[in-house]
Write an enzyme that holds these catalytic residues in place. Structure first.
Site, mmCIF file in Angstrom:
data_model
loop_
_atom_site.group_PDB
_atom_site.id
_atom_site.type_symbol
_atom_site.label_atom_id
_atom_site.label_comp_id
_atom_site.label_asym_id
_atom_site.label_seq_id
_atom_site.Cartn_x
_atom_site.Cartn_y
_atom_site.Cartn_z
ATOM 1 N N GLU A 93 0.950 -1.121 -0.115
ATOM 2 C CA GLU A 93 0.081 0.198 -0.073
ATOM 3 C C GLU A 93 1.033 1.364 0.097
ATOM 4 O O GLU A 93 2.058 1.042 0.255
ATOM 5 C CB GLU A 93 -0.956 -0.055 1.182
ATOM 6 C CG GLU A 93 -0.357 -0.580 2.504
ATOM 7 C CD GLU A 93 0.882 0.197 3.095
ATOM 8 O OE1 GLU A 93 0.973 1.437 2.978
ATOM 9 O OE2 GLU A 93 1.806 -0.339 3.483
ATOM 10 N N GLU A 100 4.510 -0.471 2.254
ATOM 11 C CA GLU A 100 4.798 -0.542 0.763
ATOM 12 C C GLU A 100 4.545 -1.850 0.307
ATOM 13 O O GLU A 100 4.330 -2.120 -0.964
ATOM 14 C CB GLU A 100 5.971 0.002 0.419
ATOM 15 C CG GLU A 100 6.303 1.728 0.784
ATOM 16 C CD GLU A 100 7.612 1.849 0.100
ATOM 17 O OE1 GLU A 100 8.410 1.231 -0.591
ATOM 18 O OE2 GLU A 100 7.943 3.180 0.475
#
Length: 355
Positions: A174, A317
Site C-alpha cells: 500500500e 509498501e
C-alpha cells in the site's frame, strides 16, 4: 462483475487430500522429521491451496493499493499528504523500497490508484480511482458502503487479472499517508484492543503528536460505533480505500486459489477484515515479517498467524513480500528437489519424531 456475496460463499477449504499427500512427501524427505520447520509448513500449505503436491512459482507480483486518507487533517501524520502521490510515482520508476526489493527477488509490482488526491499520470499506473481520498473520519464516515464494496471488487478483479496472466504468488502492499490511523481504528473495532496497543508513530511522530493521534482515533471510533460483526460498516466508517482494495485481494486469492503474502501492519488489518468476511480466506495467507508498528502483534494474534521473518521493519509498501517470496520458493524447492529416504536407500528405523 460477480456479486461479492457469491464470491465469499464460493471460497472452499484447502484440498485435504493434497495436504495429506504433501505431509507424507515431506516426511519422506531425507532429513529428521520436521527439521525444516516453517519451510515444510509452507510447502504443505501451498499444496493444499493449489491441489498439487509439486508447485513451481511462474510469476510473482505485489499489488500496491494507493490512496489518500482525510484523517490527516487531524495532525495524525508528520508526513505531508502529497507524499502519497510522490512516492507512488517513485514506485513506478523503480526507486522505492518495494521497487528495489522486488527487482532483486525477480518479482513485479502493480500499483493501483484507488483514491490518490488529485490527478496523477504515469504509463504504468493502473487507474481505478473511486474518490480523491477518503473523507476525514473524525468528522464523518470515511466513505459510503457502496464505495467500500467497489474497492473490494477492484481487489478481486486485480487478482483475477494476475492469475489469468500466469502469476501464482501474490503479495500485498500500500501507499497512503495516514493509513496507519485507518488500520489502528479497524484493529480497535475488530479486536477491542485499546488505542495504546493499536496506535503507533507510523512514519514518525513526536510523543505529543502520538498522544493526539491516539485521542483522535479513540474519539472517532467512539463516535461512529462501527459494528464489529460487519466489516463493510467498519471500512465505510473508519477505513481506507487502499485497505478495502487489499481486502479484495485476500478474498480474490482464496477464490482463485493462489497463495498471498501479508506485508505489515496495514495489510494485516486488511487480512483481518477479509477473514471476518469469510474465515476460510485465512488459509490462503502467508504472513511475511513482524512489523514494529505496535498494533501488528494484536492483529496477528487475532488472525492466529505467525510471520516468517523478524527484521525490525516498519516501512510498509509491501516490502516484506519480496523477502518472503524467496523463502516460499525455497520451501517449494525443498519439496520438489530433495532426495527421499527411499531413493537414497536410507533405512528409517532410527527416526524419532521430536516435533
Amino acid at each position: 462483475m460477480i456479486d461479492l456475496k457469491h464470491i465469499l460463499a464460493s471460497i472452499h477449504k484447502l484440498d485435504e487430500k493434497a495436504l495429506e499427500d504433501a505431509q507424507i512427501k515431506v516426511n519422506s524427505l531425507a532429513k529428521p522429521l520436521g527439521s525444516l520447520g516453517r519451510l515444510e509448513d509452507m510447502a504443505i500449505q501451498i499444496a493444499g491451496i493449489t491441489g498439487k503436491q509439486h508447485n513451481v512459482i511462474n510469476k510473482k507480483c505485489t499489488v500496491v493499493m494507493a490512496a489518500d486518507n482525510g484523517i490527516v487533517e487531524e495532525g495524525v501524520s508528520s508526513t505531508p499528504q502529497n507524499v502519497t502521490a510522490i512516492q507512488t510515482i517513485n514506485m513506478l520508476n523503480g526507486l522505492t523500497g518495494i521497487s528495489v526489493l522486488s527487482q532483486q527477488a525477480g518479482a513485479e509490482i502493480r500499483v493501483i490508484d484507488m483514491g490518490i488526491k488529485g490527478a496523477l499520470e504515469h504509463p504504468k499506473l493502473i487507474h481505478k480511482k473511486i474518490m480523491h481520498g477518503t473523507h476525514n473520519f473524525a468528522k464523518g464516515p470515511a466513505m459510503d458502503r457502496e464505495q467500500a464494496v467497489q474497492a473490494i471488487h477492484i481487489g478481486i478483479e486485480t487478482v483475477k487479472t494476475l492469475v489469468d496472466e500466469g502469476y501464482n504468488l501474490l503479495g500485498t502492499g500500500e501507499m497512503g499517508i495516514g493509513n496507519t490511523s485507518t488500520s489502528s481504528a479497524i484493529l480497535m473495532v475488530l479486536t477491542g484492543c485499546s488505542e495504546d496497543i493499536a496506535v503507533g508513530k507510523g512514519g514518525g511522530l513526536t510523543d505529543e503528536a502520538l498522544e493526539n493521534k491516539k485521542r483522535v482515533i479513540r474519539q472517532a471510533v467512539d463516535f461512529h460505533q462501527p459494528n464489529p460483526k460487519d466489516p463493510l460498516d467498519i471500512l465505510a466508517k473508519v477505513g481506507g480505500l487502499d485497505i478495502a482494495g487489499l481486502v479484495g485481494c485476500f478474498i480474490g486469492a482464496a477464490y482463485y486459489r493462489v497463495p498471498i503474502v501479508i506485508d505489515g501492519f496495514i495489510s494485516s488489518a486488511a487480512a483481518l477484515l477479509a477473514s471476518h468476511m469469510n474465515p476460510l480466506v485465512k488459509a490462503y495467507m502467508i504472513p511475511s515479517h513482524y512489523s514494529l508498528e505496535p498494533g501488528y502483534k494484536c492483529g496477528m494474534d487475532a488472525l492466529g498467524l505467525e510471520p516468517i521473518l523478524h527484521m525490525n521493519m516498519r516501512l510498509g509498501e509491501g516490502t516484506g513480500c519480496p523477502l518472503a517470496f524467496h523463502i516460499i520458493e525455497s520451501a517449494l524447492s525443498m519439496m520438489n528437489n530433495m532426495v527421499t529416504f527411499e531413493s537414497a536407500k536410507i533405512d528409517t528405523d532410527y527416526l524419532v519424531d521430536i516435533r
